[in-house]
Motif scaffolding. Sequence first.
Motif, short mmCIF file in Angstrom:
data_model
loop_
_atom_site.label_atom_id
_atom_site.label_comp_id
_atom_site.label_asym_id
_atom_site.label_seq_id
_atom_site.Cartn_x
_atom_site.Cartn_y
_atom_site.Cartn_z
N ASP A 485 88.32 -15.74 71.72
CA ASP A 485 88.98 -14.43 72.50
C ASP A 485 88.10 -14.13 73.65
O ASP A 485 88.61 -13.19 74.11
N LYS A 486 86.94 -14.54 73.81
CA LYS A 486 85.99 -14.20 75.04
C LYS A 486 86.39 -15.16 76.45
O LYS A 486 86.56 -16.11 76.28
N ILE A 487 86.33 -14.38 77.46
CA ILE A 487 86.45 -15.07 78.60
C ILE A 487 85.23 -15.57 79.46
O ILE A 487 85.43 -16.36 80.17
N SER A 488 84.27 -15.17 78.87
CA SER A 488 82.82 -15.14 79.48
C SER A 488 81.65 -15.20 78.54
O SER A 488 82.04 -14.53 77.20
N ILE A 489 80.51 -15.53 78.93
CA ILE A 489 79.45 -15.33 78.05
C ILE A 489 78.15 -14.89 79.22
O ILE A 489 78.38 -15.29 80.42
#
Length: 563
Positions: A485-489
């Motif tokens: 569900d993450k769009i970035s790190i």
Amino acid sequence: MNFFRFFVLFASIVSAQSHYPKDYFRLPLDIPIQLSGNFGELRPNHFHAGFDFKTNKQEGLNVHAVADGYVSRIKISTIGYGKAIYITHPNGFTTVYGHLQKANGKIQDKILELQYSEKSYEIEAYFKPDELPVKKGDVIAISGNTGGSDGPHLHFEVRDNKTEEIINPLFFGLELKDHKNPVVSNLLVYPIDSQSVANESKRPILLSLSLQKDGTYLSEKVFARGRIGFGINTYDADDVSYNPNGVYKTELFSNGKPIFGYEFDQMIFDEARYVNAFIDYTRYKKTHLRIQKLFMKQPYRWSNIYQNVDNGITNITPNFISSQRIIVSDYQENKTIINIPIEYSSKPAVILEDIKPTKYFIKAKADANFEKENVSVFFPAGTFYDDFYLNFDVKKEILYLHEDVVPAHSFFNISFEDKKSSDVEKKKMFIATLNGTKLSYNATKLVGNTFTCKTKTFGQFIIAKDTIAPKITTPKSIEGKWLTDKISIQLIVSDDLSGVKTYNGYINDKWVLFEYEPKTKKLTHSFDNKLLLEGQNKLKVEVTDNVGNSAIFETHFFRSQKK
């Protein structure tokens, strides 16, 4: 400059203003105009080259092309304008949009293509008219806070395609409601040389101002002899921006004749550093007040100035009685007027010069080289604007080179010779600026046993050694976590001495784009599903500092491609 040329230049400035199209450009933002900075505003080491549009203290606003044209240049950097787009228009001008969060549509696709092709976040590219065309009103980007920005805003410029001069955006109809007169908060009189005295002082002295019934200001009387000049601290504000900005024009008259002035109609980019000659730099460094000098002790080539043969300086001789007038104007011709009565006086100085002679004297128009122990400093001719006495010493391997109260226009060289350290040690060494206990990196070259750097700033310098690698951490561990569900790190990168030079990230052994923001020390990667595997993915990030120390961060995470 003689009076004929003075008036020809002034007339050409007025005439040029009428040649700019007033209704060709739309606004780059959808919100009402408010400025956090205007054209020509005084900034550290430069005049501001455009408008800074406020964005409601937030990022993420749509940025529009102000007219038809094509993207002619893109530059992505961690400094300066950050992410910047240049659009060339068929009317002969180019508009610049800076500190962007990201570009939009095909422009963003092209940026990513170039970054992956060059395997670099920082890129610069130029384009032909048919490659990235835009229409008036197109959303070309999202506003941000990248580069040398101190807060979210949009930097906007207009440049002439033929001359490459930067033009005041007000000429193109991008006007603000403004019924406020400029403010002059300080007026100073300057004795120019050792024979000059003003109000019994050989130092610059503050003059009091009193408001008159007609709205003008009257300065206290100046009793002087010898050559004198004047300086002002001034700013302007409009009806809606609610913060001080730069003034548009200032003129100095003596007995009704113009003797000095400047106008922010256009600027040459390479002349921006002349701001340090224009202001009283020493006073600015000590008090943070930018006093604008309405004279030139030694002429410098800033195109926005027009002056008489005496460069704004008046010679006060016996029986001399004069009245000088300063008129400070904004673009809407709101004006503040100061009248200054001057009379000759033979009274001796009570306040003496604050000059401490040393055995090292700099002539601005000549080369100068000074050496002591293992240290040498070379100043090419033209490095400085004025002559001055230099403080120069070397103690306990520290170079004490004056203090940052004299501006340098161009680079000078500092060299340290080191015959004691091994070749291995030297690879980790550099010339550092020493401020208290803090060390700052200067780009340094090593030839044989000699370290050399270029700088434009005085201070204390020392040879420093950096053997500690940068640090790479995560705000929250991602080791073995599902990040579907993450769009970035995001990673945090820091280096306590020589500073970060390069950064590269890899997912599953393939290079991926990480964006670096030095202000927050954050490295950010936005996920692209095309580069990810179903299930486990390997992440590797390598960061190197300016002397070659490297740190590697490795982890793995899980991600599902199924929807």
